[in-house]
Design a protein around this motif. Sequence first.
Motif, PDB file in Angstrom:
ATOM      1  N   TRP A   1      19.185   3.436   7.781  1.00 42.20           N
ATOM      2  CA  TRP A   1      19.626   2.815   6.531  1.00 42.20           C
ATOM      3  C   TRP A   1      18.668   1.744   6.045  1.00 42.20           C
ATOM      4  CZ3 TRP A   1      25.364   2.132   8.452  1.00 42.20           C
ATOM      5  CH2 TRP A   1      26.009   3.366   8.408  1.00 42.20           C
ATOM      6  N   THR A   2      17.786   1.243   6.916  1.00 37.01           N
ATOM      7  CA  THR A   2      16.885   0.169   6.493  1.00 37.01           C
ATOM      8  C   THR A   2      15.945   0.620   5.385  1.00 37.01           C
ATOM      9  OG1 THR A   2      15.185   0.658   8.155  1.00 37.01           O
ATOM     10  CG2 THR A   2      16.962  -0.849   8.806  1.00 37.01           C
ATOM     11  N   ASP A   3      15.579   1.903   5.376  1.00 39.63           N
ATOM     12  CA  ASP A   3      14.694   2.381   4.308  1.00 39.63           C
ATOM     13  C   ASP A   3      15.431   3.272   3.309  1.00 39.63           C
ATOM     14  OD1 ASP A   3      15.035   4.750   5.666  1.00 39.63           O
ATOM     15  OD2 ASP A   3      12.902   5.182   5.914  1.00 39.63           O
ATOM     16  N   GLY A   4      16.759   3.239   3.346  1.00 37.70           N
ATOM     17  CA  GLY A   4      17.537   3.969   2.358  1.00 37.70           C
ATOM     18  C   GLY A   4      17.742   5.434   2.657  1.00 37.70           C
ATOM     19  N   SER A   5      17.662   5.833   3.930  1.00 38.78           N
ATOM     20  CA  SER A   5      17.832   7.255   4.278  1.00 38.78           C
ATOM     21  C   SER A   5      19.316   7.610   4.390  1.00 38.78           C
ATOM     22  CB  SER A   5      17.098   7.565   5.589  1.00 38.78           C
ATOM     23  OG  SER A   5      15.717   7.385   5.445  1.00 38.78           O
TER      24      SER A   5
ATOM     25  N   ALA B   1       0.829  -1.213   0.000  1.00 38.72           N
ATOM     26  CA  ALA B   1       0.000   0.000   0.000  1.00 38.72           C
ATOM     27  C   ALA B   1       0.859   1.256   0.000  1.00 38.72           C
ATOM     28  CB  ALA B   1      -0.932  -0.012   1.214  1.00 38.72           C
ATOM     29  N   LEU B   2       1.907   1.270   0.844  1.00 39.27           N
ATOM     30  CA  LEU B   2       2.777   2.434   0.888  1.00 39.27           C
ATOM     31  C   LEU B   2       3.561   2.584  -0.406  1.00 39.27           C
ATOM     32  CD1 LEU B   2       4.088   2.254   4.569  1.00 39.27           C
ATOM     33  CD2 LEU B   2       2.622   4.014   3.578  1.00 39.27           C
ATOM     34  N   GLY B   3       3.909   1.461  -1.024  1.00 32.74           N
ATOM     35  CA  GLY B   3       4.578   1.531  -2.315  1.00 32.74           C
ATOM     36  C   GLY B   3       3.685   2.156  -3.374  1.00 32.74           C
ATOM     37  N   THR B   4       2.414   1.758  -3.375  1.00 30.50           N
ATOM     38  CA  THR B   4       1.458   2.354  -4.320  1.00 30.50           C
ATOM     39  C   THR B   4       1.284   3.842  -4.048  1.00 30.50           C
ATOM     40  OG1 THR B   4       0.274   0.265  -4.569  1.00 30.50           O
ATOM     41  CG2 THR B   4      -0.927   2.283  -5.135  1.00 30.50           C
ATOM     42  N   LEU B   5       1.193   4.202  -2.753  1.00 30.26           N
ATOM     43  CA  LEU B   5       1.048   5.604  -2.393  1.00 30.26           C
ATOM     44  C   LEU B   5       2.269   6.407  -2.820  1.00 30.26           C
ATOM     45  CD1 LEU B   5      -0.769   7.679  -1.000  1.00 30.26           C
ATOM     46  CD2 LEU B   5       0.323   7.065   1.165  1.00 30.26           C
ATOM     47  N   ALA B   6       3.462   5.828  -2.669  1.00 32.72           N
ATOM     48  CA  ALA B   6       4.682   6.517  -3.105  1.00 32.72           C
ATOM     49  C   ALA B   6       4.645   6.793  -4.603  1.00 32.72           C
ATOM     50  CB  ALA B   6       5.914   5.688  -2.742  1.00 32.72           C
ATOM     51  N   VAL B   7       4.123   5.834  -5.369  1.00 29.90           N
ATOM     52  CA  VAL B   7       4.019   6.028  -6.816  1.00 29.90           C
ATOM     53  C   VAL B   7       3.003   7.128  -7.129  1.00 29.90           C
ATOM     54  CG1 VAL B   7       3.294   4.952  -8.968  1.00 29.90           C
ATOM     55  CG2 VAL B   7       4.793   3.720  -7.400  1.00 29.90           C
ATOM     56  N   LEU B   8       1.871   7.140  -6.409  1.00 29.28           N
ATOM     57  CA  LEU B   8       0.875   8.189  -6.633  1.00 29.28           C
ATOM     58  C   LEU B   8       1.465   9.577  -6.351  1.00 29.28           C
ATOM     59  CD1 LEU B   8      -2.340   6.578  -5.079  1.00 29.28           C
ATOM     60  CD2 LEU B   8      -1.835   6.936  -7.503  1.00 29.28           C
ATOM     61  N   CYS B   9       2.211   9.691  -5.257  1.00 26.61           N
ATOM     62  CA  CYS B   9       2.858  10.976  -4.947  1.00 26.61           C
ATOM     63  C   CYS B   9       3.860  11.339  -6.029  1.00 26.61           C
ATOM     64  CB  CYS B   9       3.553  10.901  -3.591  1.00 26.61           C
ATOM     65  SG  CYS B   9       2.445  10.796  -2.176  1.00 26.61           S
ATOM     66  N   HIS B  10       4.588  10.339  -6.493  1.00 29.90           N
ATOM     67  CA  HIS B  10       5.586  10.575  -7.538  1.00 29.90           C
ATOM     68  C   HIS B  10       4.908  11.043  -8.820  1.00 29.90           C
ATOM     69  CE1 HIS B  10       9.614  10.166  -9.133  1.00 29.90           C
ATOM     70  NE2 HIS B  10       9.144   9.490 -10.170  1.00 29.90           N
ATOM     71  N   ARG B  11       3.804  10.401  -9.180  1.00 28.21           N
ATOM     72  CA  ARG B  11       3.071  10.806 -10.389  1.00 28.21           C
ATOM     73  C   ARG B  11       2.519  12.215 -10.255  1.00 28.21           C
ATOM     74  NH1 ARG B  11      -0.336   5.184 -11.365  1.00 28.21           N
ATOM     75  NH2 ARG B  11       1.391   3.976 -12.289  1.00 28.21           N
TER      76      ARG B  11
ATOM     77  N   VAL C   1      18.441  -2.702  -0.580  1.00 26.91           N
ATOM     78  CA  VAL C   1      18.240  -1.285  -0.279  1.00 26.91           C
ATOM     79  C   VAL C   1      19.423  -0.457  -0.772  1.00 26.91           C
ATOM     80  CG1 VAL C   1      18.069   0.399   1.586  1.00 26.91           C
ATOM     81  CG2 VAL C   1      16.695  -1.684   1.662  1.00 26.91           C
ATOM     82  N   VAL C   2      20.637  -0.934  -0.521  1.00 28.08           N
ATOM     83  CA  VAL C   2      21.830  -0.203  -0.951  1.00 28.08           C
ATOM     84  C   VAL C   2      21.896  -0.126  -2.476  1.00 28.08           C
ATOM     85  CG1 VAL C   2      24.351  -0.215  -0.993  1.00 28.08           C
ATOM     86  CG2 VAL C   2      23.146  -0.712   1.129  1.00 28.08           C
ATOM     87  N   ALA C   3      21.616  -1.233  -3.150  1.00 22.08           N
ATOM     88  CA  ALA C   3      21.669  -1.242  -4.608  1.00 22.08           C
ATOM     89  C   ALA C   3      20.692  -0.227  -5.204  1.00 22.08           C
ATOM     90  CB  ALA C   3      21.367  -2.646  -5.129  1.00 22.08           C
TER      91      ALA C   3
ATOM     92  N   ALA D   1       9.257   6.046 -11.964  1.00 26.30           N
ATOM     93  CA  ALA D   1       8.271   5.570 -10.989  1.00 26.30           C
ATOM     94  C   ALA D   1       8.573   4.157 -10.522  1.00 26.30           C
ATOM     95  CB  ALA D   1       6.870   5.642 -11.601  1.00 26.30           C
ATOM     96  N   ASP D   2       9.088   3.291 -11.425  1.00 27.12           N
ATOM     97  CA  ASP D   2       9.349   1.914 -11.006  1.00 27.12           C
ATOM     98  C   ASP D   2      10.470   1.854  -9.967  1.00 27.12           C
ATOM     99  OD1 ASP D   2      11.328   2.645 -12.790  1.00 27.12           O
ATOM    100  OD2 ASP D   2      11.372   0.723 -13.851  1.00 27.12           O
ATOM    101  N   LEU D   3      11.439   2.776 -10.043  1.00 29.33           N
ATOM    102  CA  LEU D   3      12.496   2.822  -9.043  1.00 29.33           C
ATOM    103  C   LEU D   3      11.951   3.342  -7.715  1.00 29.33           C
ATOM    104  CD1 LEU D   3      15.415   2.567  -8.133  1.00 29.33           C
ATOM    105  CD2 LEU D   3      15.890   4.797  -9.176  1.00 29.33           C
ATOM    106  N   VAL D   4      11.061   4.322  -7.763  1.00 31.06           N
ATOM    107  CA  VAL D   4      10.435   4.841  -6.548  1.00 31.06           C
ATOM    108  C   VAL D   4       9.674   3.732  -5.833  1.00 31.06           C
ATOM    109  CG1 VAL D   4       8.701   6.439  -5.653  1.00 31.06           C
ATOM    110  CG2 VAL D   4      10.294   7.196  -7.413  1.00 31.06           C
ATOM    111  N   ARG D   5       8.911   2.955  -6.591  1.00 36.68           N
ATOM    112  CA  ARG D   5       8.142   1.863  -5.986  1.00 36.68           C
ATOM    113  C   ARG D   5       9.067   0.786  -5.430  1.00 36.68           C
ATOM    114  NH1 ARG D   5       3.283  -0.498  -5.589  1.00 36.68           N
ATOM    115  NH2 ARG D   5       3.162  -2.765  -5.703  1.00 36.68           N
ATOM    116  N   ALA D   6      10.081   0.440  -6.187  1.00 37.59           N
ATOM    117  CA  ALA D   6      11.000  -0.603  -5.739  1.00 37.59           C
ATOM    118  C   ALA D   6      11.714  -0.183  -4.449  1.00 37.59           C
ATOM    119  CB  ALA D   6      12.024  -0.900  -6.832  1.00 37.59           C
ATOM    120  N   ARG D   7      12.112   1.072  -4.340  1.00 36.80           N
ATOM    121  CA  ARG D   7      12.780   1.554  -3.128  1.00 36.80           C
ATOM    122  C   ARG D   7      11.823   1.527  -1.933  1.00 36.80           C
ATOM    123  NH1 ARG D   7      15.591   7.026  -3.218  1.00 36.80           N
ATOM    124  NH2 ARG D   7      16.689   6.108  -1.451  1.00 36.80           N
TER     125      ARG D   7
END
Length: 491
Positions: free
Chosen positions: A404-408, A42-52, A130-132, A94-100
């Motif tokens: 670092w767990t969420d890539g910050s 759900a949060l991944g989808t929301l991140a994509v919506l914000c990105h769009r 996450v690092v990749a 957008a696909d990178l935003v969702r994957a992250r």
Amino acid sequence: MSYSALEQHFEQLHHLQHLGAICGWDQATMMPPGGNEARAEALGTLAVLCHRQLQDPRLGDWFARAESEPLSQEQQQSLAEMRRAWRDATLLPADLVRARSLAGSRCEHAWRSLRPANDWAGFLPLFEEVVALSREAAAARSEALGLSRYDSLLELYEPGMRTQALDTLFGELSGWLPGLIAEVQEKQRLETVLSPQGPFATDKQKALGLEVMSWLGFDFHHGRLDVSAHPFCGGVSEDVRLTTRYDEADVAQALMGIIHETGHARYEQGLPAAWRRLPVGQARSMGVHESQSLFFEMQLARHPAFIARLSPLLARYFGDQPAFEPGNLARLYTRVQPGLIRVDADEVTYPAHIMLRYRIERDLIEGTLAPRHLPERWNQLMQQYLGLSTEGNDKDGCLQDIHWTDGSFGYFPSYTLGAIYAAQQAEAMQQQLGPFERLIDDDLTAVFGWLEHHIWRHASLCSTGELMARATGHVLDAAPFRRHLEQRYLG
């Protein structure tokens, strides 16, 4: 007007981000473990919506037209902040935003159980992903912005800050900090310090924390306090969510954590209401944000005058005992002792924890350090900076932080920048209003008034350098921080 269309568009984005913030808070505090995969999706989808929302093809035309419209100075700065947010979003597909987002949610959720188990092997595959993905994002930002990969991520948290400036700053700190740590430890070696005797019931600790939050001006009509594995301040300005963690053997951990997060919260609640739903109405930088939490926790809460008022509260909640005597509390809350855990570190050794993390995350992003070598590198730097070993103890080493767990990556320098900014603000405030002894006795009204006037109300209407120069007369300046430490710990 195109500017009006932009305002409406970014207000809609703010509403989506509001939902994401509350879902993230729930994920960290109340969500049952079995809900994580669905929540991550759900949060991944929301991140994509914000990105769009930020990649809407109409935005380019609106920005171009708005440039020629009659705008106030504040609207011009608002336009610049919207453009910066738009620029940042268009750099990543957008696909990178969702994957992250997915990788970060999964890694953070697993960390909650893997860290207590000291399970680096179980954590590593999730962390490598996450690092990749963070490196991929940094590469895209780097190419577009003409910055190094790490600087391109640092820009997300500290706009305008660069590795070169951090290297100079941390080099300066490294020149005098080790000597100060040794000198303070020698001075404190012969001091008698009593430790409060528990247990300290969690419900009483929470009640004490809520009372202190009220004293510090927290607006409970627009916020609340809860429990999480790692303390944080989240939500939005109108609905600020604080968390802490309790240990019935140690009352200071939760209390000081609550005071720290209340500093973040007061900044959020103090941002200008008219701009809160736009990028210009958000906090200027994470360094400025940390300056508020560290001002509350370090500059105020560990000051003898504050401790003198805290002493009877502790006795009321947990019974009178010699350890709660103000002088003993002052000595207790200003002990300098190198330790493994960043969040438990005193303010003198704390910068060493940040310099360690800065060097590691910079090298991880730039590709000169592989994730699998993180425990070894962590142990090397911990021994170099603080003379301690974490060999075989990853839960108190490289697994201890959530960031670092969420890539910050790029966030950690903000903590020491915040400590320096807080010292600048405290010095300027006392020069203008008088010593803290008097300001604290006056119920902190003048303190909050100064912060509101010089920091909170300005949000992102000017750069960090301009904000600090107007408030204190200087941009980033480590001299007040050194003076503060020497005065408090050496007299």
